[in-house]
Scaffold this motif. Structure first.
Motif, PDB file in Angstrom:
ATOM      1  N   GLU A  75       0.679  -1.272   0.156  1.00 23.57           N
ATOM      2  CA  GLU A  75       0.123  -0.136  -0.008  1.00 23.57           C
ATOM      3  C   GLU A  75       0.821   1.324  -0.007  1.00 23.57           C
ATOM      4  OE1 GLU A  75      -2.672  -0.213   3.507  1.00 23.57           O
ATOM      5  OE2 GLU A  75      -3.833  -1.899   2.503  1.00 23.57           O
ATOM      6  N   HIS A  76       2.074   1.057  -0.171  1.00 22.70           N
ATOM      7  CA  HIS A  76       2.894   2.368  -0.081  1.00 22.70           C
ATOM      8  C   HIS A  76       2.869   3.156  -1.413  1.00 22.70           C
ATOM      9  CE1 HIS A  76       6.948   4.483   0.204  1.00 22.70           C
ATOM     10  NE2 HIS A  76       6.779   4.161   1.603  1.00 22.70           N
ATOM     11  N   PRO A  77       2.933   4.389  -1.315  1.00 20.51           N
ATOM     12  CA  PRO A  77       3.029   5.325  -2.282  1.00 20.51           C
ATOM     13  C   PRO A  77       3.961   4.849  -3.580  1.00 20.51           C
ATOM     14  CG  PRO A  77       2.748   6.619  -0.530  1.00 20.51           C
ATOM     15  CD  PRO A  77       3.012   5.188   0.047  1.00 20.51           C
ATOM     16  N   LEU A  78       5.133   4.620  -3.126  1.00 17.07           N
ATOM     17  CA  LEU A  78       5.907   4.145  -4.239  1.00 17.07           C
ATOM     18  C   LEU A  78       5.692   3.009  -4.880  1.00 17.07           C
ATOM     19  CD1 LEU A  78       9.335   5.026  -2.443  1.00 17.07           C
ATOM     20  CD2 LEU A  78       7.869   6.311  -3.797  1.00 17.07           C
ATOM     21  N   ALA A  79       4.951   2.123  -4.142  1.00 18.51           N
ATOM     22  CA  ALA A  79       4.279   0.861  -4.766  1.00 18.51           C
ATOM     23  C   ALA A  79       3.387   1.249  -5.990  1.00 18.51           C
ATOM     24  CB  ALA A  79       3.863  -0.151  -3.818  1.00 18.51           C
ATOM     25  N   ALA A  80       2.721   2.078  -5.436  1.00 14.39           N
ATOM     26  CA  ALA A  80       1.582   2.742  -6.676  1.00 14.39           C
ATOM     27  C   ALA A  80       2.160   3.046  -7.811  1.00 14.39           C
ATOM     28  CB  ALA A  80       0.496   3.587  -5.895  1.00 14.39           C
ATOM     29  N   ALA A  81       3.485   3.962  -7.466  1.00 18.53           N
ATOM     30  CA  ALA A  81       4.034   4.480  -8.661  1.00 18.53           C
ATOM     31  C   ALA A  81       4.576   3.313  -9.845  1.00 18.53           C
ATOM     32  CB  ALA A  81       5.212   5.387  -8.237  1.00 18.53           C
ATOM     33  N   ILE A  82       5.232   2.317  -9.043  1.00 17.28           N
ATOM     34  CA  ILE A  82       5.766   1.203  -9.937  1.00 17.28           C
ATOM     35  C   ILE A  82       4.757   0.554 -10.666  1.00 17.28           C
ATOM     36  CG2 ILE A  82       6.707  -1.071  -9.575  1.00 17.28           C
ATOM     37  CD1 ILE A  82       8.885   1.159  -8.888  1.00 17.28           C
ATOM     38  N   LEU A  83       3.554   0.455 -10.055  1.00 16.42           N
ATOM     39  CA  LEU A  83       2.292  -0.362 -10.731  1.00 16.42           C
ATOM     40  C   LEU A  83       1.720   0.461 -11.874  1.00 16.42           C
ATOM     41  CD1 LEU A  83       0.542  -1.806  -7.631  1.00 16.42           C
ATOM     42  CD2 LEU A  83       1.972  -3.058  -9.475  1.00 16.42           C
ATOM     43  N   ARG A  84       1.728   1.907 -11.714  1.00 15.02           N
ATOM     44  CA  ARG A  84       1.208   2.767 -12.943  1.00 15.02           C
ATOM     45  C   ARG A  84       2.239   2.608 -13.687  1.00 15.02           C
ATOM     46  NH1 ARG A  84      -0.071   6.213  -8.578  1.00 15.02           N
ATOM     47  NH2 ARG A  84       1.981   7.315  -8.533  1.00 15.02           N
ATOM     48  N   ALA A  85       3.557   2.521 -13.566  1.00  9.20           N
ATOM     49  CA  ALA A  85       4.571   2.518 -14.528  1.00  9.20           C
ATOM     50  C   ALA A  85       4.491   1.192 -15.428  1.00  9.20           C
ATOM     51  CB  ALA A  85       6.155   2.608 -13.982  1.00  9.20           C
ATOM     52  N   ALA A  86       4.401  -0.046 -14.706  1.00 16.38           N
ATOM     53  CA  ALA A  86       4.011  -1.105 -15.158  1.00 16.38           C
ATOM     54  C   ALA A  86       2.675  -1.329 -16.133  1.00 16.38           C
ATOM     55  CB  ALA A  86       3.847  -2.189 -14.309  1.00 16.38           C
ATOM     56  N   GLU A  87       1.602  -0.474 -15.747  1.00 16.77           N
ATOM     57  CA  GLU A  87       0.422  -0.417 -16.471  1.00 16.77           C
ATOM     58  C   GLU A  87       0.614   0.272 -17.760  1.00 16.77           C
ATOM     59  OE1 GLU A  87      -4.191   1.096 -15.540  1.00 16.77           O
ATOM     60  OE2 GLU A  87      -2.585   1.300 -14.115  1.00 16.77           O
ATOM     61  N   ILE A  88       1.170   1.302 -17.590  1.00 10.92           N
ATOM     62  CA  ILE A  88       1.439   2.419 -18.625  1.00 10.92           C
ATOM     63  C   ILE A  88       2.132   1.543 -19.945  1.00 10.92           C
ATOM     64  CG2 ILE A  88       2.975   4.189 -19.568  1.00 10.92           C
ATOM     65  CD1 ILE A  88       2.289   5.680 -17.044  1.00 10.92           C
ATOM     66  N   ARG A  89       3.066   0.651 -19.420  1.00  9.90           N
ATOM     67  CA  ARG A  89       3.809  -0.206 -20.240  1.00  9.90           C
ATOM     68  C   ARG A  89       3.069  -1.457 -20.779  1.00  9.90           C
ATOM     69  NH1 ARG A  89      10.250   0.891 -19.203  1.00  9.90           N
ATOM     70  NH2 ARG A  89      10.150   3.011 -18.481  1.00  9.90           N
ATOM     71  N   SER A  90       1.934  -1.779 -20.162  1.00  9.38           N
ATOM     72  CA  SER A  90       1.156  -2.951 -20.530  1.00  9.38           C
ATOM     73  C   SER A  90       2.111  -4.294 -19.992  1.00  9.38           C
ATOM     74  CB  SER A  90       0.974  -3.218 -22.061  1.00  9.38           C
ATOM     75  OG  SER A  90       0.164  -2.092 -22.478  1.00  9.38           O
ATOM     76  N   ILE A  91       2.557  -3.974 -18.936  1.00  9.72           N
ATOM     77  CA  ILE A  91       3.436  -5.219 -18.418  1.00  9.72           C
ATOM     78  C   ILE A  91       2.590  -5.703 -17.182  1.00  9.72           C
ATOM     79  CG2 ILE A  91       5.487  -5.895 -16.866  1.00  9.72           C
ATOM     80  CD1 ILE A  91       7.156  -3.419 -18.232  1.00  9.72           C
ATOM     81  N   ARG A  92       2.294  -7.237 -17.324  1.00 14.90           N
ATOM     82  CA  ARG A  92       1.454  -7.733 -16.128  1.00 14.90           C
ATOM     83  C   ARG A  92       2.104  -8.161 -15.135  1.00 14.90           C
ATOM     84  NH1 ARG A  92      -3.708  -8.924 -17.855  1.00 14.90           N
ATOM     85  NH2 ARG A  92      -3.887 -10.749 -16.346  1.00 14.90           N
ATOM     86  N   PRO A  93       1.789  -8.019 -13.926  1.00 23.45           N
ATOM     87  CA  PRO A  93       2.824  -8.519 -12.891  1.00 23.45           C
ATOM     88  C   PRO A  93       2.555 -10.101 -12.796  1.00 23.45           C
ATOM     89  CG  PRO A  93       1.446  -6.737 -11.863  1.00 23.45           C
ATOM     90  CD  PRO A  93       1.080  -6.984 -13.367  1.00 23.45           C
ATOM     91  N   LEU A  94       3.503 -10.662 -12.210  1.00 18.75           N
ATOM     92  CA  LEU A  94       3.435 -12.442 -12.079  1.00 18.75           C
ATOM     93  C   LEU A  94       2.888 -12.364 -10.611  1.00 18.75           C
ATOM     94  CD1 LEU A  94       7.193 -12.686 -13.131  1.00 18.75           C
ATOM     95  CD2 LEU A  94       4.999 -13.160 -14.662  1.00 18.75           C
ATOM     96  N   ALA A  95       2.427 -13.896 -10.473  1.00 21.14           N
ATOM     97  CA  ALA A  95       1.924 -14.552  -9.437  1.00 21.14           C
ATOM     98  C   ALA A  95       3.012 -14.368  -8.161  1.00 21.14           C
ATOM     99  CB  ALA A  95       1.398 -15.747  -9.707  1.00 21.14           C
TER     100      ALA A  95
END
Length: 738
Positions: free
Chosen positions: A449-469
């Motif tokens: 829930e950290h703000p930096l984590a949200a930034a990482i996830l936004r960057a991945a979403e912009i590049r259409s990168i899906r996180p792994l399990a």
């Protein structure tokens, strides 16, 4: 205005009422703290009353117990005042001269006094003229006498008792005209004071009128207008352009700009789209919005602010407690002096009428009306004025504390910066690609829930990168996080986490920090796989706000952050802050507050959530962007409803002005009393002059306090260009070490 020394304590303990059991009443006509004590004791004596609390500051009565509302109203009426439940039809809708029983009696007494004066000037028979003066006294004096009787029954010596005794004494020596003038001038003065006080008390009542009484609920059969109290949580309401939002909620359809100035004080409309929060009472400027209701009408942010401000207005400031203690001894002593002034010289052969007249003048001087009203009216007005500008000051204590602040500590993320970090750079180590390390990093941070984590996830979403399990995710406060990703034991964090794994910091880590970015690493065992540089945009108004804080008299400004020394230095240089402390954990911030605040009043400014320990440890805890945040509203001493840092120096300046006005009022009141206590026994003060001066000074301090309803907003300060630094436009955010 105070209890006699033998007065029993109030029958009602000052307790916190259960919101569901407590009943609230508005009490009209109270113009002193002693009046409130009389009402409280009268109601406390009713059968079935468990607890009762009456506040002079916000003119309210709160009780718990099994007693009918009509019984309570009748008891208050016997004490000389009027009680009604909030929301009932109120007097101010009527002309001023018949708003309540006291105003009507005052109007009648003035009319009869003018008739009596005219009869005297026209040479009418003394019996006729005196009869007119007595009629004027009866018309204007019966509410005063009624309140005096209720006070005496409870052995309270208040201004109603003193004025009634002075008028009765004047009648006893045959001076009907002066007796009438005493009561009429007193009635006029208290009526005008009540009007001025009501203006302050009702300064934020208009907030609740901002929310429309009905909501357009979306149903299967179309739109239906429903009273807001009947709208269920979870319903959808339609808000058309130009309409105010009826309830708090989340936008589910539509886009628009919403004017939130009435709530937050921010003048620029805020763009809203699906997923954004909206608040009751705000104005939908353009575009239709469909809103999912998240709170009841009574639980809306608007309603909670109005309730908190009302409670704050009813609180006592330290200066008010001092005045009450002073009046507790002053009034009985001067009353005793007045009695001795009538008896001793007469016993020594003096003229009884002369010395009784002088003692009556001293009796009027004994009434500390101006003194006891000087601080409450200032507190009520200051809190109401601040609320109009989107600043919630939670009580007289917080108001005075904020007014004497000499040290301000500022959290970095969300206070000096916008609190929305973005990935500015990705530097893979050991030959991996940016896409590969971003996928691994996003896989770890998806559970954080950290703000930096949200930034990482936004960057991945912009590049259409899906996180792994992932599995076995664990957040480590102040360090980062662990997780297993496709069987690999990975970690994400800052230098502390790297040290825990004996991993050496790569050169790219230092390079990111030199650019003013918060550096976060992805690692596996003792190997760093990548360095992510995150940047949080500096608030554009931050440098000007720091300049304004210094001009407001703040001697020391310190930035506290969990980020590294380099990032802290970059932000400090860009904002013009000369002192900072970096690498702090939450408990370290609390220790910093304690060390900074030694012997000084210190304000800690943060978001009200992550900085809760430091906010609680400061003299004054100030929460930024508190609208919609229950934690911020409840935990902070001062809540800046909007997200504008410039509200902070405005709040400090406003509080300093309030403290100055309180002091002015107290000094003027005491100086006037000192002069007339000396002059009255010497025969230089007539009864008319005594009551005129007493009421005049009371009105003066009241009007002086009411000025605080108007907050002063200066033109924006143009800050000098801060020294150049290596920080990019996107400074900076507390990293995982925060």
């Amino acid at each position: 205005m105070t209890s006699l020394p033998m007065a029993p304590p109030s029958a009602s303990p000052a307790v916190e009422e259960d919101a569901q059991d407590a009943r609230h009443f508005i009490v009209d006509g109270m113009d002193c703290a002693s009046c409130a004590r009389t009402v409280e004791q009268v109601v406390a004596g009713l059968d079935g009353v468990e607890t009762v609390r009456v506040s002079f500051g916000n003119s309210t009565l709160v009780l718990r117990g099994d007693v009918a509302n009509d019984t309570v109203a009748a008891a208050v009426r016997r004490a000389g005042y009027v009680a009604h439940v909030p929301g009932a039809v109120r007097g101010p809708q009527a002309p001023f001269w018949r708003r309540n029983r006291r105003t009507m009696s005052t109007t009648a007494s003035v009319a009869l006094l003018l008739v009596a004066v005219a009869l005297s000037l026209l040479g009418a028979n003394d019996a006729v003229a005196d009869g007119a003066f007595l009629a004027s006294m009866a018309a204007g004096g019966w509410p005063i006498a009624l309140a005096a009787t209720a006070a005496l029954r409870r052995r309270v010596l208040d201004m109603n008792v003193l004025m009634t005794m002075a008028a009765a004494g004047a009648v006893a020596i045959g001076d009907f005209a002066e007796a009438a003038w005493v009561l009429v001038l007193f009635a006029i003065g208290t009526t005008l004071e009540t009007f001025a006080l009501d203006r302050s008390r009702r300064a934020v009542e208009g907030l609740m009128d901002l929310a429309p009484p009905e909501a357009r609920v979306v149903t299967d059969d179309g739109d239906e207008l429903v009273p807001v109290d009947d709208v269920a949580i979870g319903a959808s309401v339609l808000v058309r352009p130009g309409e105010r939002l009826p309830l708090d909620g989340t936008v589910v359809d539509g886009r628009s700009s919403v004017d939130e100035s009435a709530l937050t004080g921010e003048s620029v409309p805020v763009d809203k789209e699906p997923g954004d929060k909206v608040f009751a009472g705000t104005l939908n400027a353009q575009g239709a919005l469909t809103v999912h209701v998240t709170t009841s009408a009574a639980g809306s942010t608007l309603a909670r602010i109005a309730e908190l401000v009302a409670d704050a207005q009813g609180s006592q400031a330290p200066a008010e407690r001092f005045v009450d203690r002073f009046a507790r001894y002053y009034t009985p002593l001067v009353f005793l002096a007045a009695v001795l002034l009538a008896i001793v010289p007469t016993a020594a052969g003096g003229d009884f009428d002369t010395w009784l007249y002088r003692s009556l003048a001293l009796l009027i001087v004994a009434c500390p009306c101006a003194l006891v009203i000087s601080v409450p009216v200032s507190v009520v007005s200051a809190i109401g004025g601040a609320a109009r500008r989107g600043v919630l000051i939670k009580g007289g204590q917080a108001l005075e504390d904020l007014g004497r602040v000499s040290v301000v500590a500022l959290d970095k993320t969300g206070t000096l910066t916008k609190g929305r970090p973005e990935v500015a750079s990705i530097v893979p180590v050991n030959g991996l690609t940016e896409e590969a390390v971003l996928r691994l990093m996003a896989s770890i941070e998806r559970s954080s829930e950290h703000p930096l984590a949200a930034a990482i996830l936004r960057a991945a979403e912009i590049r259409s990168i899906r996180p792994l399990a992932t599995s076995d995710f664990e957040a480590v406060p102040g360090r980062g996080a662990h997780a297993h990703v496709e069987g690999r034991a990975l970690w994400a964090g800052g230098p502390r986490m790297a040290a825990d794994h004996a991993a050496a910091l790569p050169a790219s880590f230092d390079e990111a920090e030199q650019r003013g970015e918060t550096a976060v690493m992805l690692g596996e065992g003792d190997t760093v796989l990548a360095v992510f540089g995150l940047a949080d945009e500096l608030r554009p108004e931050a440098p000007a706000a720091i300049v304004r804080l210094r001009s407001a008299g703040v001697a020391r400004i310190v930035m506290l952050t969990g980020d590294s020394e380099r990032v802290a230095r970059a932000v400090a240089q860009r904002t013009g802050i000369g002192e900072w402390r970096a690498g702090l954990l939450p408990e370290d911030k609390l220790e910093a507050i304690r060390s900074l605040g030694t012997g000084q009043a210190i304000a800690m400014v943060g978001d009200g959530v992550n900085d809760a320990p430091a906010l609680a440890g400061a003299t004054v805890g100030v929460a930024m962007g508190a609208a919609g945040s229950d934690i911020a509203l409840e935990s902070a001493d001062v809540a800046l409803m909007g997200d504008e840092l410039e509200r902070l120096p405005e709040a400090i300046e406003h509080s300093r002005r309030a403290v100055r006005i309180m002091r002015q009022n107290v000094v003027v009141s005491l100086a006037t009393k000192a002069v007339f206590v000396v002059l009255a026994p010497l025969g230089f003060v007539s009864l008319i002059a005594a009551v005129a001066v007493d009421m005049g000074v009371s009105l003066l301090v009241t009007l002086n306090g009411v000025r605080l309803l108007q907050t002063r907003r200066q033109d924006p300060v143009v800050a000098a260009e801060p020294a150049a630094s290596g920080c990019s436009d996107g400074c900076c955010s507390d990293g995982p070490d925060a």
